[in-house]
Design a protein around this motif. Structure first.
Motif, mmCIF file in Angstrom:
data_model
loop_
_atom_site.group_PDB
_atom_site.id
_atom_site.type_symbol
_atom_site.label_atom_id
_atom_site.label_comp_id
_atom_site.label_asym_id
_atom_site.label_seq_id
_atom_site.Cartn_x
_atom_site.Cartn_y
_atom_site.Cartn_z
ATOM 1 N N MET A 1 21.868 -12.662 -26.966
ATOM 2 C CA MET A 1 20.715 -11.530 -26.479
ATOM 3 C C MET A 1 19.496 -12.340 -26.183
ATOM 4 O O MET A 1 18.969 -13.039 -26.772
ATOM 5 C CB MET A 1 20.655 -10.733 -27.885
ATOM 6 C CG MET A 1 19.785 -9.748 -27.449
ATOM 7 S SD MET A 1 20.093 -8.685 -26.268
ATOM 8 C CE MET A 1 21.220 -7.615 -27.751
ATOM 9 N N ASN A 2 19.307 -12.324 -24.799
ATOM 10 C CA ASN A 2 17.955 -13.024 -24.679
ATOM 11 C C ASN A 2 16.705 -11.828 -25.046
ATOM 12 O O ASN A 2 17.067 -11.222 -25.144
ATOM 13 C CB ASN A 2 17.931 -12.444 -22.681
ATOM 14 C CG ASN A 2 19.251 -13.779 -22.245
ATOM 15 O OD1 ASN A 2 19.841 -15.110 -22.862
ATOM 16 N ND2 ASN A 2 20.074 -13.265 -22.184
ATOM 17 N N GLN A 3 15.501 -13.023 -25.036
ATOM 18 C CA GLN A 3 14.035 -12.283 -24.870
ATOM 19 C C GLN A 3 13.155 -12.214 -24.747
ATOM 20 O O GLN A 3 13.237 -13.871 -23.223
ATOM 21 C CB GLN A 3 13.820 -12.315 -26.864
ATOM 22 C CG GLN A 3 14.593 -12.328 -27.523
ATOM 23 C CD GLN A 3 14.338 -12.243 -29.109
ATOM 24 O OE1 GLN A 3 13.534 -13.670 -29.768
ATOM 25 N NE2 GLN A 3 14.568 -11.891 -30.106
ATOM 26 N N ALA A 28 14.156 -7.672 -25.773
ATOM 27 C CA ALA A 28 15.394 -7.880 -25.189
ATOM 28 C C ALA A 28 16.270 -6.952 -24.843
ATOM 29 O O ALA A 28 15.881 -6.498 -24.772
ATOM 30 C CB ALA A 28 16.093 -7.398 -27.042
ATOM 31 N N PHE A 29 16.771 -7.972 -24.093
ATOM 32 C CA PHE A 29 18.527 -8.049 -23.555
ATOM 33 C C PHE A 29 19.498 -9.021 -22.607
ATOM 34 O O PHE A 29 19.006 -10.231 -23.386
ATOM 35 C CB PHE A 29 17.352 -8.315 -21.738
ATOM 36 C CG PHE A 29 16.814 -8.797 -21.140
ATOM 37 C CD1 PHE A 29 17.529 -9.928 -20.428
ATOM 38 C CD2 PHE A 29 15.753 -9.236 -22.084
ATOM 39 C CE1 PHE A 29 17.031 -10.950 -19.945
ATOM 40 C CE2 PHE A 29 15.095 -11.204 -21.324
ATOM 41 C CZ PHE A 29 15.679 -11.767 -20.048
ATOM 42 N N SER A 34 15.521 -6.049 -13.726
ATOM 43 C CA SER A 34 14.594 -6.031 -12.959
ATOM 44 C C SER A 34 13.279 -5.720 -13.775
ATOM 45 O O SER A 34 13.876 -5.332 -14.921
ATOM 46 C CB SER A 34 14.149 -4.620 -12.006
ATOM 47 O OG SER A 34 14.488 -3.256 -12.250
ATOM 48 N N ILE A 35 12.156 -6.183 -13.572
ATOM 49 C CA ILE A 35 10.992 -6.769 -14.530
ATOM 50 C C ILE A 35 10.552 -4.444 -14.534
ATOM 51 O O ILE A 35 10.013 -4.300 -14.814
ATOM 52 C CB ILE A 35 9.890 -7.068 -14.190
ATOM 53 C CG1 ILE A 35 8.511 -7.594 -15.314
ATOM 54 C CG2 ILE A 35 8.775 -6.897 -12.580
ATOM 55 C CD1 ILE A 35 8.215 -8.998 -15.030
ATOM 56 N N GLU A 40 9.291 0.057 -17.758
ATOM 57 C CA GLU A 40 9.206 1.322 -17.983
ATOM 58 C C GLU A 40 9.167 1.991 -18.940
ATOM 59 O O GLU A 40 9.930 2.613 -19.999
ATOM 60 C CB GLU A 40 10.234 2.157 -16.706
ATOM 61 C CG GLU A 40 9.690 2.024 -15.647
ATOM 62 C CD GLU A 40 9.366 3.063 -14.619
ATOM 63 O OE1 GLU A 40 8.722 3.606 -13.535
ATOM 64 O OE2 GLU A 40 10.711 3.778 -14.047
ATOM 65 N N ALA A 41 11.025 0.890 -19.772
ATOM 66 C CA ALA A 41 11.794 1.025 -20.674
ATOM 67 C C ALA A 41 11.072 1.248 -21.810
ATOM 68 O O ALA A 41 10.785 1.351 -23.075
ATOM 69 C CB ALA A 41 12.888 0.105 -20.261
ATOM 70 N N LEU A 42 9.703 0.135 -21.419
ATOM 71 C CA LEU A 42 8.724 -0.332 -22.611
ATOM 72 C C LEU A 42 7.451 1.318 -23.171
ATOM 73 O O LEU A 42 6.819 1.391 -23.876
ATOM 74 C CB LEU A 42 8.083 -0.758 -22.908
ATOM 75 C CG LEU A 42 9.136 -2.693 -23.396
ATOM 76 C CD1 LEU A 42 8.010 -4.010 -22.624
ATOM 77 C CD2 LEU A 42 9.586 -2.598 -24.625
ATOM 78 N N GLY A 43 7.594 1.918 -22.328
ATOM 79 C CA GLY A 43 7.139 3.328 -21.662
ATOM 80 C C GLY A 43 5.722 3.689 -21.093
ATOM 81 O O GLY A 43 4.950 4.594 -20.883
ATOM 82 N N VAL A 44 5.425 2.102 -19.920
ATOM 83 C CA VAL A 44 4.436 2.736 -19.272
ATOM 84 C C VAL A 44 4.909 2.739 -17.478
ATOM 85 O O VAL A 44 5.910 1.684 -17.028
ATOM 86 C CB VAL A 44 4.035 0.956 -18.923
ATOM 87 C CG1 VAL A 44 2.860 0.608 -17.810
ATOM 88 C CG2 VAL A 44 3.098 0.391 -20.407
#
Length: 253
Positions: A1-3, A28-29, A34-35, A40-44
């Motif tokens: 798992m990358n970070q 983690a991914f 894409s950034i 957006e996964a973090l909520g923004v």
């Protein structure tokens, strides 16, 4: 798992839980995405973002995130011009034009009152709103994060407040529009432009008492609605004056 390591600044912290607002967030991914998707996964929502720095370099939304990247994400700057640095999106189109979602009807009417072209329909669905925003280069105003995250949306803003006056001041502050206020120049029904019209040409459309007591009239160039400075005018003017006072105070009241 990358970070990778994310830090959000300014008003973007509104989208984070309190425990994540003042700290670096570990993301983690498995594979490089894409950034934009990571943010957006973090909520923004992506339309709220104006500048992304990865390891100190400006990148766009298509940048593929790499292991151990250190990412700084910024909202719009109000006192610093970063147009020559940011790669996120083109500058907001001028003049500013808006499209408001179905829950912001009072905000839409108030923006029209202040002279800002604002598209609104109380039965518009999310797809229609997103398409209008994209097609017409309108800033999408909404309180729905999911709507702002639609890929087609380039310009958008999540309205934080719930009372209409505070919403109006919030939007004007965000886009620095206090100096652009032009009261009673747009139709409150459709946002078309109002023009002075000769009373004689609209005589038959007026009630007898209106004909008797008023001489100055304005007509919408789009839908034909007629306006005059009747008993409601003082109330509307008081609202405009209150908004202008907020510009001097630079705070929400």
């Amino acid at each position: 798992m990358n970070q990778a390591y994310f830090r959000f600044y300014g008003t973007l912290k509104d989208f984070l839980s309190p425990d994540r607002r003042q700290t670096t967030i570990l993301y983690a991914f498995k594979t490089a995405g894409s950034i934009k998707d990571a943010i957006e996964a973090l909520g923004v929502p992506h339309p709220e973002v104006d500048l992304i720095l990865v390891n100190g370099e400006s990148v766009d939304f298509d940048y593929l995130i790499q292991a151990n990247d250190r990412v700084s994400v910024y909202p719009a700057f109000t006192t610093l011009d970063v147009s020559s640095v940011t790669r996120v999106r083109p500058r907001f189109p001028r003049p500013f034009r808006f499209v408001a979602d179905v829950h912001l009807g009072k905000l839409a009417t108030s923006l029209r009152l202040l002279g800002f072209d604002t598209w609104y329909h109380n039965q518009a669905d999310d797809q229609q709103l997103a398409e209008i925003s994209s097609r017409d280069d309108r800033i999408l105003l909404t309180q729905d994060r999911g709507l702002l995250k639609r890929r087609v949306v380039t310009y958008g803003y999540l309205v934080r407040h719930h009372e209409v006056y505070s919403q109006v001041v919030e939007v004007l502050q965000r886009f620095e529009l206090f100096e652009a206020i032009a009261p009673m120049t747009r139709c409150l029904r459709c946002s078309g432009e109002l023009k002075l019209v000769d009373k004689v040409t609209i005589h038959e459309q007026l009630e007898p008492l209106t004909q008797q007591y008023y001489d100055e009239f304005f007509q919408c160039q789009t839908c034909g609605q007629i306006y005059w400075k009747g008993t409601h005018y003082q109330r509307l003017q008081q609202f405009v004056d209150r908004v202008r006072q907020a510009a001097k105070a630079s705070v929400l009241v």
